[in-house]
Design an enzyme around this catalytic site. Structure first.
Site, PDB file in Angstrom:
ATOM      1  N   HIS A 191       0.806  -1.181  -0.090  1.00  0.00           N
ATOM      2  CA  HIS A 191       0.057   0.031   0.147  1.00  0.00           C
ATOM      3  C   HIS A 191       0.750   1.116   0.253  1.00  0.00           C
ATOM      4  O   HIS A 191       0.542   2.387  -0.449  1.00  0.00           O
ATOM      5  CB  HIS A 191      -0.824   0.085   1.297  1.00  0.00           C
ATOM      6  CG  HIS A 191      -1.690   1.192   1.222  1.00  0.00           C
ATOM      7  ND1 HIS A 191      -3.135   1.167   0.782  1.00  0.00           N
ATOM      8  CD2 HIS A 191      -1.492   2.353   1.635  1.00  0.00           C
ATOM      9  CE1 HIS A 191      -3.631   2.374   1.001  1.00  0.00           C
ATOM     10  NE2 HIS A 191      -2.622   3.201   1.478  1.00  0.00           N
ATOM     11  N   ASP A 451      -3.578  -7.726 -14.919  1.00  0.00           N
ATOM     12  CA  ASP A 451      -4.625  -8.975 -14.819  1.00  0.00           C
ATOM     13  C   ASP A 451      -4.099  -9.796 -15.999  1.00  0.00           C
ATOM     14  O   ASP A 451      -4.173 -10.888 -15.928  1.00  0.00           O
ATOM     15  CB  ASP A 451      -5.917  -8.603 -14.529  1.00  0.00           C
ATOM     16  CG  ASP A 451      -6.331  -8.449 -13.231  1.00  0.00           C
ATOM     17  OD1 ASP A 451      -6.059  -9.168 -12.467  1.00  0.00           O
ATOM     18  OD2 ASP A 451      -7.167  -7.604 -12.780  1.00  0.00           O
TER      19      ASP A 451
HETATM   20  C1  PEP Z   1      -4.770  -4.124 -14.463  1.00  0.00           C
HETATM   21  O1  PEP Z   1      -5.423  -5.393 -14.226  1.00  0.00           O
HETATM   22  O2  PEP Z   1      -4.222  -4.149 -15.271  1.00  0.00           O
HETATM   23  C2  PEP Z   1      -5.437  -2.890 -13.860  1.00  0.00           C
HETATM   24  C3  PEP Z   1      -5.029  -1.653 -14.452  1.00  0.00           C
HETATM   25  O3  PEP Z   1      -6.444  -2.999 -13.020  1.00  0.00           O
HETATM   26  P1  PEP Z   1      -6.023  -3.510 -11.647  1.00  0.00           P
HETATM   27  O4  PEP Z   1      -4.641  -3.371 -11.471  1.00  0.00           O
HETATM   28  O5  PEP Z   1      -6.751  -2.429 -10.584  1.00  0.00           O
HETATM   29  O6  PEP Z   1      -6.683  -4.700 -11.305  1.00  0.00           O
HETATM   30 MG    MG Z   2      -7.291  -5.409 -13.347  1.00  0.00          MG
END
Ligand code: PEP
Ligand code: MG
Length: 566
Positions: A191, A451
């Site tokens: 964080h 992701d």
């Molecule tokens: C990702 O998955 O790249 C993204 C930008 O979303 P988060 O990191 O919020 O899952």
């Molecule tokens: Mg994401």
């Protein structure tokens, strides 16, 4: 005195010079006295009094945070009050007192048990452990009469050193006064690291126990580029750090040297991130992670509170675009007041759009109402809406239907509103494979490489053991990106990227060559990425992309990148 260098993980490419202020070193308690010498009634009274004082402190900090940072950030203190008043915890402390422990030892023993339980949980549940530690340390400090550093009123040029910084600690740091921070624990995705990137603060985390030997009041340089904390820096080190960043802040949009415009935007999670995003020269907001408006509180924000938050972002970028992502709850982002299922594999479970079209349909509708109303307000930039974790065409169709019915309701109610640009995140292999079909339903794609890399490579994000596999330089990830861009060729759909990959200036040329129209990142590297855009041409960038796409290993991709930066 010779300077001394301590190594850790640099989380922002910035340096700061200042004076050490140690924050809440863990209070060391002496061994408890013999149980017969403890008066349980007196200890219960001390505990009650300490709780009252702690409650007052928390309320005051809540108010100050709401004023200085935002209501959403202030909600973390509501969770602290809940822990303070939790009947199970209170009973635990009272039982320990009855067994003959003084109040401070009883608090430590009881809270530590709960900390242990939470720390064993997945993802953000584990962060609750930090909140419990916060409340424990506050109670112990009140009980043993220790002084506490007030993080919101530090002298200018302070460098905060701490074992760890919790969400409530970081929310209080004033970037105008704090020259940087360094922590014993933490990694790139902690964080504290994310906070440092959003607020463009020099920071080094994960230094380890050696940090504990740095004295309060020492002169230090926090070098976020090298990932070092320099104690007693010599003149040369000090001047290099004080000289500031050698990077130009470009307020205007940029283009490649041969004139292809590339939008460079910032990712934000809270209202506090919006100002620094504009200060670093972002053209707009490429990802507003709205789940932060919903976390660390006891009930969801209502339509008006959301409307105000979205308006705030639009007003900060009158000429730009603000892409608001609908709630991405689930996975590693649990919310206490929602009835989230206990899942073996939360990353593969009910998360993002799956919840918005299922159990959180009401929240989704309220959020869309707030978004459409914010889009209808003329002052400020253009609002776009984006869906997280899409895997099927039906999800996009259904979400569009909800959007249209919300618009019809607002119409019937005579509310001012506008239909925003509509897009989806490409952050699953399914979405990349279906991109050629999804173009029918959207105005834009934004590739979420955090992701996408996790799901393409079957390597959990945040798991250090598979970090090399889950790296966005893997050829399979590059090909998924290219597949997505290719699907938009010959259509009006534009493609952006809002995962961490977009904020890596060493990759800007490659991303331009892969055909991205927009790059969105933590505010801190916006100037570096803007600079990198202006330094390439479309032809050079395409050449790099072609060679990187031909690579069959990550090492080969890295070789292509090193050759081009030499
Ligand atoms: C990702 O998955 O790249 C993204 C930008 O979303 P988060 O990191 O919020 O899952
Ligand atoms: Mg994401």
């Amino acid at each position: 005195m010779a300077e001394q260098r301590l190594s850790g993980v640099g989380v922002t490419p910035l340096s700061g010079v200042g004076t050490v202020v140690w924050y809440a070193p863990d209070a060391e308690l002496d061994e408890p006295p013999a149980p017969e010498s403890v008066d349980p009634d007196a200890e219960r009274e001390r505990f009650e009094a300490a709780r009252d004082e702690a409650r007052e402190e928390i309320r005051a900090e809540r108010e100050r945070t709401a004023e200085r940072v935002g209501e959403a950030e202030a909600e973390v203190f509501d969770a602290h009050i809940q822990f303070l008043e939790d009947p199970q915890i209170t009973e635990g402390v009272e039982t320990a007192i009855d067994e003959g422990l003084p109040a401070e030892h009883a608090v430590t023993r009881t809270f530590d048990r709960f900390v242990e339980q939470f720390a064993e949980m997945e993802g953000r549940m584990a962060e609750r452990a930090d909140d419990l530690r916060d409340v424990r340390d506050r109670l112990v400090r009140v009980l043993v009469g220790g002084d506490r550093v007030d993080l919101s009123a530090l002298p200018e040029g302070s460098v905060v050193l701490a074992e760890r910084l919790t969400p409530s600690d970081t929310a209080q740091l004033d970037p105008e006064r704090v020259a940087g921070f360094a922590t014993v624990t933490g990694g790139r995705t902690s964080h504290a690291a994310i906070f440092a990137r959003s607020l463009a603060l020099p920071a080094v985390v994960g230094i380890g126990d050696a940090l504990n030997d740095v004295a309060d009041g020492a002169d230090v340089v926090v070098d976020g580029t090298e990932g070092t904390l320099v104690v007693d820096p010599d003149d040369e080190t000090r001047e290099a750090a004080a000289g500031g960043e050698d990077v130009e802040i470009r307020a205007d949009p940029v283009a490649t040297a041969d004139g292809t415009p590339i939008e460079v935007a910032a990712n934000v999670g809270t209202e506090a991130d919006v100002g620094p995003a504009a200060d670093r020269g972002a053209d707009g907001i490429g990802l507003y992670r709205t789940e932060f408006l919903f976390l660390d509180r006891t009930s969801p924000p209502d339509e008006d509170e959301q409307y105000t938050a979205y308006r705030g972002a639009l007003e900060a970028f009158p000429e730009g675009r603000v892409i608001v992502r609908t709630l991405d709850i689930g996975g590693d982002k649990p919310v206490e007041y929602l009835d989230l299922p206990d899942e073996e594999n939360p990353f593969l479970g009910e998360r993002g759009i799956r919840r918005s079209l299922g159990p959180d349909a009401d929240l989704f509708e309220t959020q869309l109402r707030a978004l459409l109303r914010a889009a209808g307000d003329d002052a400020g930039g253009d609002l776009s809406v984006m869906l997280p974790l899409v895997t099927t065409v039906e999800e996009v169709r259904k979400a569009r239907d909800v959007l249209e019915s919300v618009a019809a309701d607002l119409d019937a109610e005579g509310e001012e509103y506008a239909l925003p640009e509509f897009g989806v995140m490409i952050e699953t292999p399914a979405a990349a494979f279906l991109a050629a079909d999804l173009v029918e339903y959207v105005e834009f794609f934004s590739i979420g490489t955090n992701d996408l890399a996790q799901y393409v490579m079957a390597a959990e994000r945040g798991n250090d053991r598979v970090a090399d596999l889950g790296d966005y330089r893997q050829p399979a990830v590059l090909r998924a990106i290219r597949m997505t861009v290719e699907a938009t060729e010959g259509t009006d759909v534009w493609v952006g990227m809002c995962g961490e990959m977009a904020g890596d200036p060493d990759l800007t040329e490659l991303l331009v060559g892969l055909g991205l129209d927009e790059l969105s990142m933590s505010a801190v590297t916006v100037p570096q990425v803007k600079g990198a855009v202006t330094e390439t041409t479309l032809a050079d960038a395409r050449d790099v992309a072609e060679r990187a796409l031909a690579a069959s290993t990550k090492d080969q991709v890295e070789d292509v990148l090193t050759e081009t930066t030499q």
